[in-house]
Motif scaffolding. Sequence first.
Motif, PDB file in Angstrom:
ATOM      1  N   ARG A 689       0.842  -1.184   0.000  1.00 25.49           N
ATOM      2  CA  ARG A 689       0.000   0.000   0.000  1.00 25.49           C
ATOM      3  C   ARG A 689       0.883   1.242   0.000  1.00 25.49           C
ATOM      4  NH1 ARG A 689      -4.694  -0.126   4.360  1.00 25.49           N
ATOM      5  NH2 ARG A 689      -4.936   1.914   3.371  1.00 25.49           N
ATOM      6  N   PRO A 690       0.590   2.168  -0.853  1.00 23.23           N
ATOM      7  CA  PRO A 690       1.385   3.404  -0.890  1.00 23.23           C
ATOM      8  C   PRO A 690       1.240   4.185   0.427  1.00 23.23           C
ATOM      9  CG  PRO A 690       0.035   3.173  -2.876  1.00 23.23           C
ATOM     10  CD  PRO A 690      -0.441   2.161  -1.895  1.00 23.23           C
ATOM     11  N   ARG A 691       2.260   4.978   0.715  1.00 15.98           N
ATOM     12  CA  ARG A 691       2.231   5.873   1.874  1.00 15.98           C
ATOM     13  C   ARG A 691       2.020   7.280   1.344  1.00 15.98           C
ATOM     14  NH1 ARG A 691       7.300   3.882   5.500  1.00 15.98           N
ATOM     15  NH2 ARG A 691       6.107   4.942   7.145  1.00 15.98           N
ATOM     16  N   ALA A 707       6.489  24.263   2.552  1.00 11.52           N
ATOM     17  CA  ALA A 707       6.331  23.047   1.757  1.00 11.52           C
ATOM     18  C   ALA A 707       7.584  22.172   1.843  1.00 11.52           C
ATOM     19  CB  ALA A 707       6.029  23.404   0.303  1.00 11.52           C
ATOM     20  N   ARG A 708       8.758  22.808   1.861  1.00  7.76           N
ATOM     21  CA  ARG A 708       9.994  22.032   1.964  1.00  7.76           C
ATOM     22  C   ARG A 708      10.089  21.350   3.326  1.00  7.76           C
ATOM     23  NH1 ARG A 708      14.304  23.344  -1.468  1.00  7.76           N
ATOM     24  NH2 ARG A 708      15.763  23.149   0.284  1.00  7.76           N
ATOM     25  N   ARG A 709       9.718  22.083   4.440  1.00 14.33           N
ATOM     26  CA  ARG A 709       9.772  21.483   5.766  1.00 14.33           C
ATOM     27  C   ARG A 709       8.787  20.320   5.876  1.00 14.33           C
ATOM     28  NH1 ARG A 709      10.629  26.870   7.287  1.00 14.33           N
ATOM     29  NH2 ARG A 709       8.403  27.250   7.615  1.00 14.33           N
ATOM     30  N   PHE A 710       7.593  20.481   5.273  1.00 10.94           N
ATOM     31  CA  PHE A 710       6.616  19.383   5.282  1.00 10.94           C
ATOM     32  C   PHE A 710       7.183  18.161   4.556  1.00 10.94           C
ATOM     33  CE2 PHE A 710       3.535  17.326   2.410  1.00 10.94           C
ATOM     34  CZ  PHE A 710       2.782  16.628   3.336  1.00 10.94           C
ATOM     35  N   THR A 711       7.839  18.392   3.448  1.00  7.94           N
ATOM     36  CA  THR A 711       8.411  17.276   2.686  1.00  7.94           C
ATOM     37  C   THR A 711       9.507  16.592   3.479  1.00  7.94           C
ATOM     38  OG1 THR A 711       7.908  18.433   0.615  1.00  7.94           O
ATOM     39  CG2 THR A 711       9.528  16.649   0.521  1.00  7.94           C
ATOM     40  N   ARG A 712      10.360  17.382   4.155  1.00  4.95           N
ATOM     41  CA  ARG A 712      11.460  16.797   4.913  1.00  4.95           C
ATOM     42  C   ARG A 712      10.930  15.931   6.052  1.00  4.95           C
ATOM     43  NH1 ARG A 712      13.853  21.082   5.696  1.00  4.95           N
ATOM     44  NH2 ARG A 712      15.414  20.999   4.027  1.00  4.95           N
ATOM     45  N   ARG A 713       9.877  16.412   6.749  1.00  4.01           N
ATOM     46  CA  ARG A 713       9.316  15.636   7.858  1.00  4.01           C
ATOM     47  C   ARG A 713       8.705  14.320   7.346  1.00  4.01           C
ATOM     48  NH1 ARG A 713       7.242  20.721   9.470  1.00  4.01           N
ATOM     49  NH2 ARG A 713       5.178  20.125   8.636  1.00  4.01           N
ATOM     50  N   ALA A 714       8.013  14.388   6.208  1.00  7.96           N
ATOM     51  CA  ALA A 714       7.389  13.179   5.664  1.00  7.96           C
ATOM     52  C   ALA A 714       8.446  12.156   5.264  1.00  7.96           C
ATOM     53  CB  ALA A 714       6.508  13.530   4.472  1.00  7.96           C
ATOM     54  N   LEU A 715       9.520  12.597   4.629  1.00 10.96           N
ATOM     55  CA  LEU A 715      10.562  11.661   4.208  1.00 10.96           C
ATOM     56  C   LEU A 715      11.298  11.084   5.409  1.00 10.96           C
ATOM     57  CD1 LEU A 715      11.999  13.492   1.062  1.00 10.96           C
ATOM     58  CD2 LEU A 715      10.278  11.696   1.163  1.00 10.96           C
ATOM     59  N   ARG A 716      11.437  11.910   6.478  1.00 13.03           N
ATOM     60  CA  ARG A 716      12.086  11.386   7.671  1.00 13.03           C
ATOM     61  C   ARG A 716      11.204  10.313   8.299  1.00 13.03           C
ATOM     62  NH1 ARG A 716      12.166  15.726  10.548  1.00 13.03           N
ATOM     63  NH2 ARG A 716      14.044  16.536   9.522  1.00 13.03           N
ATOM     64  N   TRP A 718       9.230   8.409   6.779  1.00 11.75           N
ATOM     65  CA  TRP A 718       9.253   7.222   5.913  1.00 11.75           C
ATOM     66  C   TRP A 718      10.646   6.603   5.832  1.00 11.75           C
ATOM     67  CZ3 TRP A 718       6.303  10.051   1.404  1.00 11.75           C
ATOM     68  CH2 TRP A 718       4.944  10.212   1.769  1.00 11.75           C
ATOM     69  N   ASP A 719      11.588   7.161   6.581  1.00 16.75           N
ATOM     70  CA  ASP A 719      12.959   6.623   6.652  1.00 16.75           C
ATOM     71  C   ASP A 719      13.675   6.697   5.304  1.00 16.75           C
ATOM     72  OD1 ASP A 719      15.162   5.605   7.922  1.00 16.75           O
ATOM     73  OD2 ASP A 719      14.570   3.507   7.600  1.00 16.75           O
ATOM     74  N   VAL A 720      13.509   7.785   4.593  1.00 14.96           N
ATOM     75  CA  VAL A 720      14.235   8.005   3.345  1.00 14.96           C
ATOM     76  C   VAL A 720      14.856   9.404   3.360  1.00 14.96           C
ATOM     77  CG1 VAL A 720      12.909   6.409   1.918  1.00 14.96           C
ATOM     78  CG2 VAL A 720      12.086   8.746   2.225  1.00 14.96           C
ATOM     79  N   SER A 721      15.134   9.912   4.537  1.00 20.98           N
ATOM     80  CA  SER A 721      15.642  11.291   4.654  1.00 20.98           C
ATOM     81  C   SER A 721      17.046  11.449   4.095  1.00 20.98           C
ATOM     82  CB  SER A 721      15.619  11.727   6.121  1.00 20.98           C
ATOM     83  OG  SER A 721      16.397  10.825   6.917  1.00 20.98           O
ATOM     84  N   ALA A 722      17.774  10.357   3.907  1.00 24.86           N
ATOM     85  CA  ALA A 722      19.132  10.481   3.386  1.00 24.86           C
ATOM     86  C   ALA A 722      19.152  10.824   1.905  1.00 24.86           C
ATOM     87  CB  ALA A 722      19.896   9.176   3.630  1.00 24.86           C
ATOM     88  N   ARG A 747      -2.220  22.547  -3.683  1.00 18.97           N
ATOM     89  CA  ARG A 747      -2.117  21.379  -2.816  1.00 18.97           C
ATOM     90  C   ARG A 747      -0.897  20.563  -3.219  1.00 18.97           C
ATOM     91  NH1 ARG A 747      -6.107  18.654  -4.381  1.00 18.97           N
ATOM     92  NH2 ARG A 747      -5.048  16.815  -5.257  1.00 18.97           N
ATOM     93  N   LEU A 748      -0.156  20.110  -2.212  1.00 15.10           N
ATOM     94  CA  LEU A 748       1.027  19.276  -2.427  1.00 15.10           C
ATOM     95  C   LEU A 748       0.726  17.879  -1.922  1.00 15.10           C
ATOM     96  CD1 LEU A 748       4.067  18.717  -2.996  1.00 15.10           C
ATOM     97  CD2 LEU A 748       4.554  19.629  -0.704  1.00 15.10           C
ATOM     98  N   ASP A 749       0.928  16.873  -2.795  1.00 10.45           N
ATOM     99  CA  ASP A 749       0.707  15.466  -2.440  1.00 10.45           C
ATOM    100  C   ASP A 749       2.003  14.703  -2.614  1.00 10.45           C
ATOM    101  OD1 ASP A 749      -2.156  15.622  -2.011  1.00 10.45           O
ATOM    102  OD2 ASP A 749      -2.357  15.838  -4.185  1.00 10.45           O
ATOM    103  N   LEU A 750       2.346  13.900  -1.591  1.00 11.49           N
ATOM    104  CA  LEU A 750       3.515  13.025  -1.636  1.00 11.49           C
ATOM    105  C   LEU A 750       3.051  11.581  -1.520  1.00 11.49           C
ATOM    106  CD1 LEU A 750       5.897  14.956   0.805  1.00 11.49           C
ATOM    107  CD2 LEU A 750       5.787  15.126  -1.680  1.00 11.49           C
ATOM    108  N   THR A 751       3.582  10.739  -2.382  1.00 13.28           N
ATOM    109  CA  THR A 751       3.221   9.321  -2.369  1.00 13.28           C
ATOM    110  C   THR A 751       4.498   8.511  -2.516  1.00 13.28           C
ATOM    111  OG1 THR A 751       1.117   9.825  -3.472  1.00 13.28           O
ATOM    112  CG2 THR A 751       1.829   7.528  -3.460  1.00 13.28           C
TER     113      THR A 751
END
Length: 814
Positions: A689-691, A707-716, A718-722, A747-751
């Motif tokens: 299932r996608p996240r 928007a950049r801070r939101f993206t960084r938190r989401a990737l962290r 999801w354990d892909v912050s590197a 609207r910004l969507d990350l999947t």
Amino acid sequence: MVSEGVAGRRARVLRAEDALSALMADPDTPDRRRRVLEQALVFARATFAAVYTPSEDGELLCLADSAGVPRTLYGLRDGYPLGGSSPVADAHHTGRAVWLGPGELADRAEARRTPARDFSMAALPVRRGGDGGCLLAVSECRDGFDTEDRKCLELIADAVAAPAPAAPAEGGELPPGAFSLAMDTGRVEIGDEILELFGLSRDEFDGKVETLLGRTVPEDVPSLMSVVEADHMTIGERELEFRVLQRTGPPKWLRLRGRLLPGGEGVPARLSGTVDDASTLRSDITDVARVQRLAAALSTAGTVRDVSQAVVAALRRPLQADRIALAELEHDRLVVTVLDPPEPEAWPELWRLEWRTEWPDAPVRAMPTLAAALREGRAQIWPAGTALEPALADVGPGGLAVLPLPAAGRMAGACLIGWDRPHDFGPDERALLTASAGLAGQALMRARAFDAEHELVGTLQRQLLPRRLPKLLGAVAVARYLPATAGLEVGGDWYDVIPLPDNHVALVIGDVQGHSAGAATLMGQMRTALRAYAVEGHPPDVVVSHANRLLVDMETDLFATCAYVDVDMEEGSAWCVRAGHPPPVVRHPDGSTHIAEAEGGPPLGVMAQADYPMSPIRLQRGTLLALTTDGLVESAEADIDQGMAGFAERLAASDPAHLGVVADGLLGDAHRGDDVALLLMRYDGMAVRPRRETWTVWRLPEAVGHARRFTRRALRAWDVSAHTDAALLVVSELVTNALVHTDGPVRLDLTLVNSRLRVAVADNSPRSPVKPTSIGWEATGGRGLLLVEAMSAAWGTVPVSGGKQVWSELTLGR
């Protein structure tokens, strides 16, 4: 044709004398005069023979009996004035035979009545006893009546002169198998044998011909009535076969042979004759019954192959042929439709080499004799020993008949009939071939038109329906479509499976009112409209509402029903919208089924302002969703509620592991009075299932930074912050473009699916971003999309409800 030798001709006269002697030996022979006339067809090479006798008032020579092909082929009448200049009148007055060739016939005044065909005519007076009548014979042989033919006709004229057995008088005793019908009252006198054939007793029969017609198979009544119709009320023989119903078992074939007797002053005309059981008669005494049965078979033959098989079945057994081939003529090639026997070894080697083993077609020019027969347009018969090209000679070593099949002024095809042993072509066979050719040609043209229309219908239907269904993540879908078996009109049923963003899938099934090209066209328009509205990202109720308004604005007299189901593959949920269509049927993993309680709206195109509410459907892994049109669940025997209940029961008893088998099983009970569309989807759930995360971008000075801070938190999380640098750069560029070039919300969507990240920015502007072709050093902008393209594995833009969405996919290493 190969000519006969002198010995053969003399033997023909002797055989004629023997045959006539046998007929004259028994004065009670039934239909003796007609049997005598048939000898002219056998021994004098005539195609038609008739006897004319003076009328009671002595002013006309009237047709009394005939044999052979229909007289109308030669423009012959049923009566000629005694004071006229016709061949029969000339022979009657002079007492001498009249022999006329094609040229002499063309010079006569009545030539304008004669069809355009070459033939010779003979008129011989009756010289001994009898009623002073005249024998008339017609031959299509190129050399006309030769010496032996004339001798045979003289013998036949003498035999015809003998008085025929008198017909029973009205009220007299009838033979057991005879009948006498009064043409003015319809009262009929019949013998006991005929009553037995009709399954009636003497007490049950009221003397009315309507009672007998009531026992006749309805399809045969028109041909039986045609015997006494006004345009057939001519003096002479009538013959046909018809069927009568039995108390048990199939109908019985009977053969009627009768003669119309003219009436005098105060005496009505009568039809007298016999009725016999056709199964007990000699199989070769007449060709009328065979032609009648062939016509009945061809009337129900729909396709070219059906016509071909009917012709082969009608000809091979009566003719005792060893092989028959029937082929269509397309331009200069023969396309074989039926071979009997079908084994290639039964046909000439040249055919196997030239026509190949699957017998597709052959050039006519490869067989010059056949090409000449087709150009001439008439049946050709070659006896054993005729010099023919090997491709034809090997078809019939003992005799070959080529039967061109004319229709509507052109040649539709050809039928080849061959014998292995020397075959003697009798007059009945010639008449059968001639009569069968016209019937088969007309039927072949009709069948060709049927096949062409059927192919057009199938092509149109295939083009309007999906060529194949898409592969789905977390589900399997199959579809079936069956056109109605009645008629060839195109139906309006359709189905569709539409992949949508965010792992949604739309299942659509619908039915346009009626069966016509207009219904099919509207079906294609509605399918396209629903797909377009769905891809734009509208919710299900909006998609159906838009389609309804579109159909209303088209101002068509047709309406459509539709069921639309939006399935969320990730959540296992669905929303259903119905527009006058049967609801979906849900089969649960435990085998139980229920009809979805989906509230519906009116059919599309009925009301401009209509509500189409959405109803939820929960899906578990293994759930089967079935959508169908009313052609599968509604019939004259059962209403739609009963049909839906039966459909749910059959679905419950099926094995959802094999959807194709399930679909075929459900269609096995289709009534086929209407089109049927069926769409099945088994929900299996997504393996991964996608996240997802979503952020609404406010128009603030620091909007891009948020928007950049939101993206960084989401990737962290999801354990892909590197591996976030590329993602942050793409987010910055896409959000900046949306804020600078559009108005309204963004609207910004990350999947994230496995190691693939999708960044999507939606705004309310329908204009897609344009990538610059070149940028100078002095330019202060325009490099954003070039950076997005460089960093992305793929990127693009799609329309969504009220605007667009620009997306980018990146591959992240772990």
